[in-house]
Design an enzyme around this catalytic site. Sequence first.
Site, PDB file in Angstrom:
ATOM      1  N   LYS A 159       2.190  -1.531  -8.409  1.00  0.00           N
ATOM      2  CA  LYS A 159       3.504  -1.240  -8.988  1.00  0.00           C
ATOM      3  C   LYS A 159       4.607  -1.952  -8.226  1.00  0.00           C
ATOM      4  O   LYS A 159       5.533  -2.481  -8.811  1.00  0.00           O
ATOM      5  CB  LYS A 159       3.728   0.275  -8.958  1.00  0.00           C
ATOM      6  CG  LYS A 159       5.058   0.723  -9.550  1.00  0.00           C
ATOM      7  CD  LYS A 159       5.067   0.556 -11.045  1.00  0.00           C
ATOM      8  CE  LYS A 159       6.391   0.927 -11.664  1.00  0.00           C
ATOM      9  NZ  LYS A 159       6.523   0.361 -13.014  1.00  0.00           N
ATOM     10  N   LYS A 190       3.382  -8.054 -20.991  1.00  0.00           N
ATOM     11  CA  LYS A 190       2.749  -6.745 -21.210  1.00  0.00           C
ATOM     12  C   LYS A 190       1.302  -6.937 -21.665  1.00  0.00           C
ATOM     13  O   LYS A 190       0.404  -6.246 -21.209  1.00  0.00           O
ATOM     14  CB  LYS A 190       3.508  -5.920 -22.269  1.00  0.00           C
ATOM     15  CG  LYS A 190       4.870  -5.428 -21.864  1.00  0.00           C
ATOM     16  CD  LYS A 190       4.858  -4.251 -20.892  1.00  0.00           C
ATOM     17  CE  LYS A 190       4.924  -4.699 -19.472  1.00  0.00           C
ATOM     18  NZ  LYS A 190       6.191  -4.848 -18.846  1.00  0.00           N
ATOM     19  N   GLU A 245      -0.910  -8.244 -18.651  1.00  0.00           N
ATOM     20  CA  GLU A 245      -1.233  -7.312 -17.572  1.00  0.00           C
ATOM     21  C   GLU A 245      -2.046  -6.118 -18.050  1.00  0.00           C
ATOM     22  O   GLU A 245      -2.851  -5.586 -17.301  1.00  0.00           O
ATOM     23  CB  GLU A 245      -0.005  -6.893 -16.762  1.00  0.00           C
ATOM     24  CG  GLU A 245       1.083  -6.201 -17.501  1.00  0.00           C
ATOM     25  CD  GLU A 245       2.310  -5.941 -16.614  1.00  0.00           C
ATOM     26  OE1 GLU A 245       2.234  -5.998 -15.388  1.00  0.00           O
ATOM     27  OE2 GLU A 245       3.374  -5.659 -17.198  1.00  0.00           O
ATOM     28  N   ARG A 250       0.860   2.016  -5.948  1.00  0.00           N
ATOM     29  CA  ARG A 250       1.135   0.942  -4.984  1.00  0.00           C
ATOM     30  C   ARG A 250      -0.127   0.145  -4.650  1.00  0.00           C
ATOM     31  O   ARG A 250      -0.070  -0.836  -3.918  1.00  0.00           O
ATOM     32  CB  ARG A 250       1.704   1.538  -3.696  1.00  0.00           C
ATOM     33  CG  ARG A 250       2.961   2.336  -3.921  1.00  0.00           C
ATOM     34  CD  ARG A 250       3.436   2.944  -2.629  1.00  0.00           C
ATOM     35  NE  ARG A 250       3.901   1.932  -1.709  1.00  0.00           N
ATOM     36  CZ  ARG A 250       5.133   1.467  -1.667  1.00  0.00           C
ATOM     37  NH1 ARG A 250       6.036   1.942  -2.500  1.00  0.00           N
ATOM     38  NH2 ARG A 250       5.484   0.538  -0.813  1.00  0.00           N
ATOM     39  N   GLU A 275       8.491 -10.999 -22.258  1.00  0.00           N
ATOM     40  CA  GLU A 275       8.112  -9.639 -21.863  1.00  0.00           C
ATOM     41  C   GLU A 275       6.908  -9.148 -22.691  1.00  0.00           C
ATOM     42  O   GLU A 275       5.993  -8.523 -22.144  1.00  0.00           O
ATOM     43  CB  GLU A 275       9.317  -8.703 -22.027  1.00  0.00           C
ATOM     44  CG  GLU A 275       9.076  -7.257 -21.652  1.00  0.00           C
ATOM     45  CD  GLU A 275       8.717  -7.027 -20.181  1.00  0.00           C
ATOM     46  OE1 GLU A 275       8.802  -7.965 -19.371  1.00  0.00           O
ATOM     47  OE2 GLU A 275       8.330  -5.896 -19.868  1.00  0.00           O
ATOM     48  N   CYS A 297       0.859  -1.170   0.000  1.00  0.00           N
ATOM     49  CA  CYS A 297       0.000   0.000   0.000  1.00  0.00           C
ATOM     50  C   CYS A 297       0.897   1.223   0.000  1.00  0.00           C
ATOM     51  O   CYS A 297       2.110   1.112   0.075  1.00  0.00           O
ATOM     52  CB  CYS A 297      -0.825   0.031   1.286  1.00  0.00           C
ATOM     53  SG  CYS A 297      -1.673  -1.513   1.607  1.00  0.00           S
ATOM     54  N   ASN A 350       1.585  -0.080   5.721  1.00  0.00           N
ATOM     55  CA  ASN A 350       1.939  -0.803   4.504  1.00  0.00           C
ATOM     56  C   ASN A 350       2.789  -1.990   4.920  1.00  0.00           C
ATOM     57  O   ASN A 350       3.752  -1.815   5.660  1.00  0.00           O
ATOM     58  CB  ASN A 350       2.742   0.121   3.576  1.00  0.00           C
ATOM     59  CG  ASN A 350       3.466  -0.645   2.502  1.00  0.00           C
ATOM     60  OD1 ASN A 350       2.932  -1.607   1.950  1.00  0.00           O
ATOM     61  ND2 ASN A 350       4.690  -0.244   2.192  1.00  0.00           N
ATOM     62  N   GLY A 351       2.438  -3.194   4.439  1.00  0.00           N
ATOM     63  CA  GLY A 351       3.209  -4.383   4.805  1.00  0.00           C
ATOM     64  C   GLY A 351       2.310  -5.404   5.477  1.00  0.00           C
ATOM     65  O   GLY A 351       1.083  -5.350   5.323  1.00  0.00           O
ATOM     66  N   TRP A 399      -3.631  -1.854  -1.305  1.00  0.00           N
ATOM     67  CA  TRP A 399      -3.649  -3.060  -2.122  1.00  0.00           C
ATOM     68  C   TRP A 399      -3.899  -4.186  -1.126  1.00  0.00           C
ATOM     69  O   TRP A 399      -3.053  -4.495  -0.294  1.00  0.00           O
ATOM     70  CB  TRP A 399      -2.320  -3.247  -2.841  1.00  0.00           C
ATOM     71  CG  TRP A 399      -2.338  -4.356  -3.834  1.00  0.00           C
ATOM     72  CD1 TRP A 399      -2.868  -4.335  -5.089  1.00  0.00           C
ATOM     73  CD2 TRP A 399      -1.771  -5.669  -3.677  1.00  0.00           C
ATOM     74  NE1 TRP A 399      -2.673  -5.547  -5.709  1.00  0.00           N
ATOM     75  CE2 TRP A 399      -2.014  -6.385  -4.877  1.00  0.00           C
ATOM     76  CE3 TRP A 399      -1.101  -6.321  -2.641  1.00  0.00           C
ATOM     77  CZ2 TRP A 399      -1.594  -7.694  -5.062  1.00  0.00           C
ATOM     78  CZ3 TRP A 399      -0.683  -7.622  -2.835  1.00  0.00           C
ATOM     79  CH2 TRP A 399      -0.938  -8.294  -4.036  1.00  0.00           C
ATOM     80  N   HIS A 401       7.657 -29.714 -28.253  1.00  0.00           N
ATOM     81  CA  HIS A 401       7.616 -30.631 -27.107  1.00  0.00           C
ATOM     82  C   HIS A 401       6.294 -30.546 -26.359  1.00  0.00           C
ATOM     83  O   HIS A 401       6.215 -30.955 -25.201  1.00  0.00           O
ATOM     84  CB  HIS A 401       8.800 -30.356 -26.183  1.00  0.00           C
ATOM     85  CG  HIS A 401      10.121 -30.552 -26.861  1.00  0.00           C
ATOM     86  ND1 HIS A 401      10.605 -31.792 -27.199  1.00  0.00           N
ATOM     87  CD2 HIS A 401      11.018 -29.655 -27.326  1.00  0.00           C
ATOM     88  CE1 HIS A 401      11.767 -31.656 -27.824  1.00  0.00           C
ATOM     89  NE2 HIS A 401      12.041 -30.365 -27.916  1.00  0.00           N
TER      90      HIS A 401
HETATM   91  C1  AGP Z   1       6.000  -5.584 -15.001  1.00  0.00           C
HETATM   92  O1  AGP Z   1       5.290  -4.850 -15.930  1.00  0.00           O
HETATM   93  C2  AGP Z   1       5.361  -5.706 -13.682  1.00  0.00           C
HETATM   94  N1  AGP Z   1       4.917  -4.472 -13.163  1.00  0.00           N
HETATM   95  C3  AGP Z   1       6.091  -6.586 -12.684  1.00  0.00           C
HETATM   96  O2  AGP Z   1       6.279  -7.828 -13.271  1.00  0.00           O
HETATM   97  C4  AGP Z   1       7.449  -6.079 -12.120  1.00  0.00           C
HETATM   98  O3  AGP Z   1       8.428  -6.108 -13.119  1.00  0.00           O
HETATM   99  C5  AGP Z   1       7.847  -6.959 -10.931  1.00  0.00           C
HETATM  100  O4  AGP Z   1       6.861  -6.864  -9.943  1.00  0.00           O
HETATM  101  C6  AGP Z   1       9.201  -6.607 -10.361  1.00  0.00           C
HETATM  102  O5  AGP Z   1       9.224  -5.318  -9.834  1.00  0.00           O
HETATM  103  P1  AGP Z   1      10.591  -4.655  -9.411  1.00  0.00           P
HETATM  104  O6  AGP Z   1      11.408  -4.485 -10.631  1.00  0.00           O
HETATM  105  O7  AGP Z   1      10.208  -3.334  -8.789  1.00  0.00           O
HETATM  106  O8  AGP Z   1      11.261  -5.557  -8.436  1.00  0.00           O
END
Ligand code: AGP
Length: 616
Positions: free
Chosen positions: A611, A493, A496, A27, A489, A2, A103-104, A77, A512
Amino acid sequence: MCGIIGATGDEGVLALLLDGLERLEYRGYDSAGVALDYGHDLYRARAATGTGSLADLRKVVENVPAGVTAGIGHTRWATHGHPTETNAHPHLDCSGKVAVVHNGIIENWRELAAKLRETGHVLASDTDTEVFAHLVEEEMASGSSLANAVRSSLREVRGAFALAVIAASEPGTIVAARRVSPLVVGMGDGDNPMGLLASDIPALLGHTRRFWVLDDDQVVELRPGQMRVTTLAGKVVEPTELQVDWDIEAAEKGGYPDFMGKEIHEQPRAVADTLLGRLLADDTIGLDELRITPDDLRDIDKVFIVACGSSYHAGLVAKYAIERWARLPTEIDIASEFRYRDPVLDERTLVVGVSQSGETIDTLQAMSEARQWNAKVLVISNVVDSSMARVADGVLYTHAGPEVGVASTKTHLSQIVALELLALYLAQLRGTLPAADARRLFGKLEELPALIETVLAREDDVAAVAGQFTKTRDFFFLGRHVGFPVALEGALKLKELSYLRAEGYPAGELKHGPIALIEPGAVVVAVATRTRLWEKMMSNIAEVRSRGATVLLVANDGDEETAAEADAVLWVPETEPLFAPVVDVVPLQLFAYHLAALHGLDVDRPRNLAKTVTVE
Ligand code: AGP
């Protein structure tokens, strides 16, 4: 996971909290809330409407009276308890006179909640956080000041957290603390400056540029114009000061409809800044800031890379680069797996954590684990003085600037570049990189920002290609060699941002098993640029075409031979094969971005994501 914020002062507290919460929404945004101290009385407002939470909270507090002396805020979150208003922060004690944002995770909250209930406390929510308000209530009932009550309560909780507490009996005061989770504090400008705290620096940038970063188990007491940091035992300590020169504009959208669009277009700058000052005139790499000595690095006989998500994909590219140039055995692991599989490490192992935020709990814990085995630990991070930067022996910063969009773009490219620099630096130290090769590769690195610009200038073409796939629900992304992480990647993208099924595979693995899924109508996106295994890639493309798949290829400019095998092409300029991911992933970012927009989705705040992931 959060965002928290707090401010003390005579005026402007509420506006500061709401603006700061907006910057912290990356967050999490399941709910938003504030608690305001009116001098001997607390007022709390909360809203839990997902992406609308903050807008709704603004409406609720629109007409609150003036006279706020301090306030704390939260954007959530959800971890413990559904994302409802009851579970939204701030949480109160039984009397409504103590409010907490957090947060945590407080790991022993169940046992604490049971004890509190036995002594008559009534807990209103399903969260781990609420116990803290009641612990503070207990302590204050026996005469403790707010600060002493927080310090005592902290001794009872286990876990990772940053939290801030206000109490009606101590107007104008906020007491906050951290363990593992991030927290910065600052002082506003002027004669009677506001005391400020937040989960990150951008949330407070409009109000100060001087910050103090707390260590684990440090407690800060904030009053207007006053700040005191102590240990849990109450011993006063001098915190580390940090002067920040980011421009607040840099954290805003800069004319783009969303942060992600802006950040995609900032990639040439992010890559150039990450290279800046590191390619030296004598054809060597200068990474003086690493903090691990060249002698220690020369002694390394094995590299482990640990990371999550897009950072993991950047790490996959680095494995190829480090093994190719530095001839060092390199393993890569998903951070959440690494920690629990008894990795074989010793003082000659270099463990590289890759994390844009520097706060991702899995990577942070993996690095702590590595330190226990005396490995040398290096972090590649985009955030100065992040938790990982503090745990590691050494730091290599990416200079992408703050990234707000939940999906990583510019930080991902900067990570690949930083890792390529690390690979070349290790090669230089080990004598495995002839000077002529170094010169040629440095020239290729310097060309990368212009090549990314070339791809970005074709955004309309990519958007048009995306328009051909609005009915597709399943995508297969294929790549080989360094094209494989690009495929992963590209698939991430799309998943998500567009909520579409997208699987990334090494193309050679297709036969395979996964090829059973290919039938007429299947859509295959393949990275078919001229890297090492192009011919084999083309054979794999032929295999899926012969089974009726529609094929979208990333191909090098002018490569008609490749284009002849495609239903649609995303064109990219050619570069050194091991640097190709930096260019080849860009059209796939744009493809996902435009497809999400065509589906009417919020690219900055995809559902269920945050994030920075600070819970396991
Ligand atoms: C990628 O688009 C995501 N937001 C996610 O996979 C991210 O790369 C991952 O959570 C790692 O985050 P960080 O680089 O802050 O450790």
